[in-house]
Design a protein around this motif. Structure first.
Motif, PDB file in Angstrom:
ATOM      1  N   LYS A 107       0.814  -1.220   0.000  1.00 24.20           N
ATOM      2  CA  LYS A 107       0.000   0.000   0.000  1.00 24.20           C
ATOM      3  C   LYS A 107       0.844   1.264   0.000  1.00 24.20           C
ATOM      4  N   GLU A 108       1.982   1.223   0.667  1.00 26.03           N
ATOM      5  CA  GLU A 108       2.846   2.409   0.757  1.00 26.03           C
ATOM      6  C   GLU A 108       3.346   2.827  -0.617  1.00 26.03           C
ATOM      7  N   GLU A 109       3.686   1.859  -1.446  1.00 26.79           N
ATOM      8  CA  GLU A 109       4.146   2.163  -2.802  1.00 26.79           C
ATOM      9  C   GLU A 109       3.023   2.778  -3.631  1.00 26.79           C
ATOM     10  N   VAL A 110       1.836   2.214  -3.505  1.00 31.84           N
ATOM     11  CA  VAL A 110       0.685   2.688  -4.281  1.00 31.84           C
ATOM     12  C   VAL A 110       0.344   4.131  -3.906  1.00 31.84           C
ATOM     13  N   LYS A 111       0.459   4.438  -2.628  1.00 30.34           N
ATOM     14  CA  LYS A 111       0.084   5.758  -2.103  1.00 30.34           C
ATOM     15  C   LYS A 111       0.802   6.908  -2.811  1.00 30.34           C
ATOM     16  N   ASP A 112       2.045   6.689  -3.200  1.00 31.87           N
ATOM     17  CA  ASP A 112       2.860   7.744  -3.800  1.00 31.87           C
ATOM     18  C   ASP A 112       2.765   7.818  -5.322  1.00 31.87           C
ATOM     19  N   MET A 113       1.955   6.982  -5.915  1.00 31.47           N
ATOM     20  CA  MET A 113       1.842   6.957  -7.377  1.00 31.47           C
ATOM     21  C   MET A 113       0.902   8.055  -7.886  1.00 31.47           C
ATOM     22  N   PRO A 114       1.073   8.496  -9.147  1.00 29.82           N
ATOM     23  CA  PRO A 114       0.123   9.461  -9.728  1.00 29.82           C
ATOM     24  C   PRO A 114      -1.251   8.826  -9.885  1.00 29.82           C
ATOM     25  N   LYS A 115      -2.273   9.658  -9.905  1.00 28.81           N
ATOM     26  CA  LYS A 115      -3.656   9.164  -9.924  1.00 28.81           C
ATOM     27  C   LYS A 115      -4.126   8.812 -11.336  1.00 28.81           C
ATOM     28  N   ALA A 116      -4.773   7.672 -11.473  1.00 29.44           N
ATOM     29  CA  ALA A 116      -5.379   7.271 -12.747  1.00 29.44           C
ATOM     30  C   ALA A 116      -6.707   8.004 -12.919  1.00 29.44           C
ATOM     31  N   VAL A 117      -6.934   8.545 -14.110  1.00 29.06           N
ATOM     32  CA  VAL A 117      -8.170   9.290 -14.376  1.00 29.06           C
ATOM     33  C   VAL A 117      -8.720   8.869 -15.741  1.00 29.06           C
ATOM     34  N   PHE A 118     -10.000   8.542 -15.790  1.00 29.66           N
ATOM     35  CA  PHE A 118     -10.647   8.194 -17.056  1.00 29.66           C
ATOM     36  C   PHE A 118     -10.532   9.373 -18.024  1.00 29.66           C
ATOM     37  N   PRO A 119      -9.954   9.160 -19.213  1.00 28.87           N
ATOM     38  CA  PRO A 119      -9.704  10.282 -20.118  1.00 28.87           C
ATOM     39  C   PRO A 119     -10.834  10.597 -21.092  1.00 28.87           C
ATOM     40  N   ILE A 125       0.038 -12.547 -11.131  1.00 29.82           N
ATOM     41  CA  ILE A 125      -0.328 -11.484 -10.177  1.00 29.82           C
ATOM     42  C   ILE A 125      -1.185 -12.088  -9.067  1.00 29.82           C
ATOM     43  N   GLN A 126      -0.765 -11.894  -7.826  1.00 26.42           N
ATOM     44  CA  GLN A 126      -1.473 -12.499  -6.696  1.00 26.42           C
ATOM     45  C   GLN A 126      -2.401 -11.519  -5.981  1.00 26.42           C
ATOM     46  N   ASP A 127      -2.141 -10.216  -6.123  1.00 29.99           N
ATOM     47  CA  ASP A 127      -3.032  -9.226  -5.506  1.00 29.99           C
ATOM     48  C   ASP A 127      -4.410  -9.307  -6.146  1.00 29.99           C
ATOM     49  N   ARG A 128      -5.448  -9.040  -5.343  1.00 28.43           N
ATOM     50  CA  ARG A 128      -6.816  -9.193  -5.843  1.00 28.43           C
ATOM     51  C   ARG A 128      -7.601  -7.882  -5.888  1.00 28.43           C
ATOM     52  N   SER A 129      -7.030  -6.806  -5.360  1.00 24.59           N
ATOM     53  CA  SER A 129      -7.752  -5.528  -5.393  1.00 24.59           C
ATOM     54  C   SER A 129      -7.483  -4.808  -6.709  1.00 24.59           C
ATOM     55  N   LEU A 130      -8.499  -4.097  -7.201  1.00 25.09           N
ATOM     56  CA  LEU A 130      -8.371  -3.349  -8.453  1.00 25.09           C
ATOM     57  C   LEU A 130      -7.234  -2.336  -8.354  1.00 25.09           C
ATOM     58  N   GLN A 131      -7.151  -1.670  -7.208  1.00 24.62           N
ATOM     59  CA  GLN A 131      -6.141  -0.644  -7.006  1.00 24.62           C
ATOM     60  C   GLN A 131      -4.722  -1.213  -7.139  1.00 24.62           C
ATOM     61  N   LYS A 132      -4.477  -2.351  -6.511  1.00 19.38           N
ATOM     62  CA  LYS A 132      -3.130  -2.933  -6.550  1.00 19.38           C
ATOM     63  C   LYS A 132      -2.797  -3.530  -7.916  1.00 19.38           C
ATOM     64  N   ILE A 133      -3.775  -4.182  -8.542  1.00 19.97           N
ATOM     65  CA  ILE A 133      -3.538  -4.751  -9.872  1.00 19.97           C
ATOM     66  C   ILE A 133      -3.190  -3.637 -10.859  1.00 19.97           C
ATOM     67  N   TYR A 134      -3.929  -2.526 -10.773  1.00 19.49           N
ATOM     68  CA  TYR A 134      -3.675  -1.408 -11.686  1.00 19.49           C
ATOM     69  C   TYR A 134      -2.298  -0.797 -11.424  1.00 19.49           C
TER      70      TYR A 134
END
Length: 210
Positions: free
Chosen positions: A9-21, A135-144
């Protein structure tokens, strides 16, 4: 591309945000729903998701309020609390000719079945699909995050999806969730076609007992 099995989660927190274009369309009448489905039926593959008004009272629950269906360019937000689950939408969910990609689809369809009976066809569950790529993570956020290096905001998840007017933030959140499902599938299909990927080597700890 190097594919990681999981991410924290810590790595994900610092990533830029995905936005539907693309363009977001709020569907509030049966007539609008019919026109939306006419467009969506021309697509070969779509991303889907749903939202339900959260309940903060024990024993109280709500029916699914929003169904999001997205192509790469357009996302339609079907306000089911206003229209119900209309026949055109049901026919789209039932047709095997259009592939529908989502995450935790069992939960989505369980909620949708409370609005009307139908038999979903042509569906792909991302939680199962990503496992074939390691890929073993199951949440959309982590997979993305693993595949795109971007995070999906969850700030609107517990907002009121039955509000008179959906805010721009709610619309963007809802559209992004459905679109990212499609984006994940398309990326994995491309990697499968080219073979241009490998699994990251996991670090292992070896303890020696003296």
């Amino acid at each position: 591309m190097i594919i990681r099995r999981s991410i924290n989660k810590e790595e994900v927190k610092d990533m830029p945000k995905a936005v539907f274009p693309g363009q977001i369309h709020v569907v509030q009448t049966p007539q609008e729903a019919e026109r939306a489905v006419a467009y969506l039926k021309k697509c070969s593959i779509l991303g889907i998701d749903s939202e339900t008004r959260p309940s903060f009272t024990k024993g109280q629950s709500h029916k699914v309020a929003l169904l999001q269906i997205s192509s790469e360019e357009h996302c339609f937000l079907f306000r089911l609390n206003l229209t119900g689950l209309t026949l055109p939408v049901i026919t789209l969910l039932e047709t095997p000719a259009v592939t529908k990609v989502g995450l935790s689809l069992r939960d989505d369809f369980m909620m949708l079945h409370k609005r009307a009976p139908f038999e979903q066809r042509g569906c792909i569950e991302l939680q199962e699909y990503v496992r074939t790529f390691g890929i073993q993570d199951r949440s959309l956020q982590k997979i993305y995050a693993i595949l795109f290096g971007e995070k999906i905001s969850k700030s609107q998840r517990l907002s009121n999806w039955e509000a008179d007017v959906l805010t721009p933030s709610q619309q963007q959140y809802a559209a992004t969730d459905a679109w990212t499902c499609l984006n994940i599938y398309n990326r994995l299909q491309e990697l499968k076609r080219t073979g241009d990927f490998e699994l990251a080597i996991e670090e292992s700890c070896h303890t020696t007992t003296l």
